[in-house]
Design a protein around this motif. Structure first.
Motif, short mmCIF file in Angstrom:
data_model
loop_
_atom_site.label_atom_id
_atom_site.label_comp_id
_atom_site.label_asym_id
_atom_site.label_seq_id
_atom_site.Cartn_x
_atom_site.Cartn_y
_atom_site.Cartn_z
N GLY B 57 0.80 -1.21 0.00
CA GLY B 57 0.00 0.00 0.00
C GLY B 57 0.84 1.25 0.00
O GLY B 57 2.04 1.20 0.23
N SER B 58 0.18 2.36 -0.24
CA SER B 58 0.89 3.62 -0.30
C SER B 58 0.65 4.40 0.99
O SER B 58 -0.17 4.03 1.81
CB SER B 58 0.41 4.43 -1.50
OG SER B 58 -0.98 4.56 -1.44
N PHE B 59 1.36 5.49 1.13
CA PHE B 59 1.28 6.32 2.33
C PHE B 59 0.05 7.21 2.26
O PHE B 59 -0.20 7.87 1.26
CB PHE B 59 2.55 7.15 2.43
CG PHE B 59 2.50 8.21 3.49
CD1 PHE B 59 2.25 7.86 4.81
CD2 PHE B 59 2.71 9.53 3.18
CE1 PHE B 59 2.20 8.84 5.79
CE2 PHE B 59 2.68 10.50 4.15
CZ PHE B 59 2.42 10.16 5.46
N ASN B 60 -0.71 7.21 3.31
CA ASN B 60 -1.90 8.05 3.40
C ASN B 60 -1.70 9.00 4.59
O ASN B 60 -1.79 8.57 5.73
CB ASN B 60 -3.12 7.15 3.59
CG ASN B 60 -4.39 7.88 3.23
OD1 ASN B 60 -4.35 8.92 2.57
ND2 ASN B 60 -5.51 7.35 3.65
N PRO B 61 -1.40 10.26 4.34
CA PRO B 61 -1.04 11.15 5.45
C PRO B 61 -2.18 11.33 6.45
O PRO B 61 -3.34 11.44 6.07
CB PRO B 61 -0.75 12.49 4.75
CG PRO B 61 -0.70 12.23 3.31
CD PRO B 61 -1.43 10.97 3.06
N MET B 62 -1.82 11.32 7.73
CA MET B 62 -2.81 11.54 8.78
C MET B 62 -2.24 12.60 9.74
O MET B 62 -1.03 12.75 9.85
CB MET B 62 -3.04 10.25 9.56
CG MET B 62 -3.48 9.12 8.68
SD MET B 62 -5.01 8.44 9.19
CE MET B 62 -4.47 7.06 10.15
N VAL B 63 -3.13 13.28 10.40
CA VAL B 63 -2.69 14.32 11.34
C VAL B 63 -1.86 13.67 12.45
O VAL B 63 -2.25 12.66 13.02
CB VAL B 63 -3.91 15.06 11.92
CG1 VAL B 63 -3.49 16.07 12.98
CG2 VAL B 63 -4.66 15.78 10.81
N GLY B 64 -0.71 14.26 12.72
CA GLY B 64 0.16 13.73 13.76
C GLY B 64 1.30 12.89 13.24
O GLY B 64 2.20 12.53 14.00
N ASP B 65 1.29 12.56 11.96
CA ASP B 65 2.37 11.73 11.39
C ASP B 65 3.68 12.52 11.31
O ASP B 65 3.69 13.68 10.93
CB ASP B 65 2.00 11.29 9.96
CG ASP B 65 1.01 10.15 9.94
OD1 ASP B 65 0.69 9.64 11.04
OD2 ASP B 65 0.57 9.77 8.85
N LEU B 66 4.75 11.83 11.68
CA LEU B 66 6.08 12.40 11.48
C LEU B 66 6.54 11.95 10.10
O LEU B 66 6.51 10.76 9.79
CB LEU B 66 7.03 11.87 12.55
CG LEU B 66 8.38 12.56 12.59
CD1 LEU B 66 8.33 13.72 13.56
CD2 LEU B 66 9.45 11.58 13.00
#
Lengths: 260, 230
Positions: B57-66
């Motif tokens: 899978g690919s990266f799905n940005p979420m709030v709080g991710d570094l």
């Protein structure tokens, strides 16, 4: 073409197959290290490689859709894939198959999960022997799963044709050219939905109905091979994951740790 | 009302993983009375939820991710940062230097095109563009070390439960390791040999993330590598 043996009057196809027999199908997933997902398929003498990239930023940007991702396909036959050599420039036929592939795969992909981005599918025919559009769809759907793109179901495709007034499954090049009719069909086996249905030539209404049934049976056989190909990459079926695997809640916390 | 697979069994998109009413977790969807997987992965039945642990899978940005990203472009009042997701992230001046925007401000003094930064996703705007910030400890421009890329979906395995895996790697090698949720890992050690060990270990995690007993195998692998070096 057909051959009749005098005693039993048994009808056999030009390559010795039964009317409902598929060619030998081999699928391998994850063959291209630089693609996000990839697949290689051998369907009889067809050899096709497929790479999937994305979801990634759409270029050109104004082509992006604000509500869903765009599925971009490219079907291309290598110059050496057929005899005589073929021009590498995209032909009218390439454009048609590109479009047809997109239509066959779009219903299976959750495009609405990735607004403003594109998913690119590149299909390269290395060796062609009839039925490349079906084989391409089979490879592309395995490659999409390998890329981790959320899908409703796999898509399997299979063609049925008519030759000597008889229906045959999975046409080879010779049968395709000499036959009376050709009906490629793409199918989502678990959802039991048809995503592509084309037809060339002439068939009676009853024959079309029978042909669709035969094609769906063929798709189901191919589906099993696609499944195995995807499972084989992980070499496991029932291996349990590690006990201390982070739960889904833990998965989000990133720790930046520095040595004191 | 029943599970159709064993727990942690490999499933493929389209597989019916539950018949009946249940909460649907990650990588699943409901179709009338059945729950269906949307990704290749291991099915996970927990109490009243069914989900699929994706293997690809690919990266799905979420709030709080570094995240670790590269500055791609400078626009009016913001930097455009490539963090490997499907949409490029933006970093505005107030999130970078803790002062309001002034037209005379020279943005290249803070960050220039090509710079690598460690940033945090502080928000997703209404078009789902990740909004980054580099205000905070450990965030900002990266000056040394090098980057290594693995599949974003395997980042939780590399961190381990409560950081068990990564803490072990750091303890054994003495390198500084920063893990971005987008699949980029920054490695910075005192010498090349130590960094090489970290790379080999991360590669092993990337390949064997789905097989059980990972932490123990990695520990043995680390020991072996250290012995070879001596």
């Amino acid at each position: 073409m057909s051959k009749r043996t005098s005693k039993k009057k048994q009808w056999i196809r030009v390559d010795g197959r039964q009317y409902n027999e598929l060619r030998e199908v081999k699928i391998e997933s994850g063959v291209l290290p630089n693609a996000d997902g990839s697949a290689y398929i051998e369907m009889g003498r067809n050899k096709i490689i497929c790479g999937v990239f994305g979801p990634r930023e759409m270029h050109p940007k104004h082509m992006a859709k604000p509500n869903e991702a765009v599925l971009k396909c490219r079907y291309h036959m290598a110059p050496f894939s057929v005899d005589p050599r073929r021009s590498p420039a995209p032909s009218r036929r390439d454009q048609e198959i590109t479009m047809v592939m997109r239509f066959a795969l779009e219903p299976a992909v959750f495009l609405e999960r990735y607004p403003r981005s594109s998913i690119d599918i590149y299909v390269e025919i290395l060796e062609a022997d009839g039925g490349t559009r079906c084989a391409s769809i089979n490879a592309a759907s395995v490659a999409l799963v390998d890329a981790g793109i959320p899908m409703k179901d796999l898509v399997s495709a299979c063609a049925v044709g008519k030759i000597d007034d008889r229906l045959i499954v999975d046409l080879g090049d010779y049968e395709d050219k000499k036959g009376q009719s050709d009906l490629p069909l793409a199918y989502m086996p678990k959802l039991e939905k048809v995503t592509l249905l084309q037809m060339d030539g002439i068939m009676k209404t009853e024959e079309v109905e029978e042909a669709i049934k035969l094609a769906i049976d063929g798709c189901k056989q191919i589906y099993e091979i696609q499944r195995e190909a995807l499972k084989k990459k992980y070499g496991i079926d029932k291996t349990k994951m590690e006990e201390d695997t982070p739960d889904e809640d833990d998965a989000g916390d990133t720790t930046e740790v520095t040595e004191q | 009302m029943s599970a159709t697979f064993q727990n942690r069994e490999l499933v493929i998109p389209g597989d019916i993983i539950y018949e009946g009413r249940i909460r649907t977790g990650e990588n699943t969807y409901r179709n009338q009375d059945v729950v269906i997987a949307t990704r290749l992965g291991l099915v996970n039945y927990v109490k009243d939820t069914v989900s699929v642990i994706a293997l690809q899978g690919s990266f799905n940005p979420m709030v709080g991710d570094l995240v670790i990203g590269e500055v791609k472009d400078i626009e009016l009042g913001e930097w455009v940062v490539d963090i490997g997701g499907q949409i490029e992230a933006s970093l505005s001046i107030p999130d970078a230097v803790d002062q309001p925007y002034q037209s005379s401000f020279d943005m290249t003094r803070v960050l220039d095109i090509g710079d690598t930064i460690i940033a945090k996703v502080v928000d997703l705007d209404r078009r789902k563009t990740p909004i980054l910030s580099i205000l905070g400890s450990g965030l900002g421009k990266v000056n040394k070390g090098f980057l290594f890329r693995i599949s974003p979906i395997k980042i939780p395995r590399l961190i381990g439960k409560k950081g068990s895996m990564i803490n072990m790697i750091i303890k054994e090698t003495g390198c500084r390791v920063v893990i971005g949720q987008n699949g980029l890992v920054l490695i910075d050690g005192s010498n090349r040999e130590k960094e090489e060990i970290v790379i080999k270990v991360i590669e092993k995690v990337n390949q064997e993330a789905h097989i059980s007993g990972l932490t123990n195998r990695v520990q043995e692998f680390l020991k072996k590598l250290k012995e070879e070096k001596n």
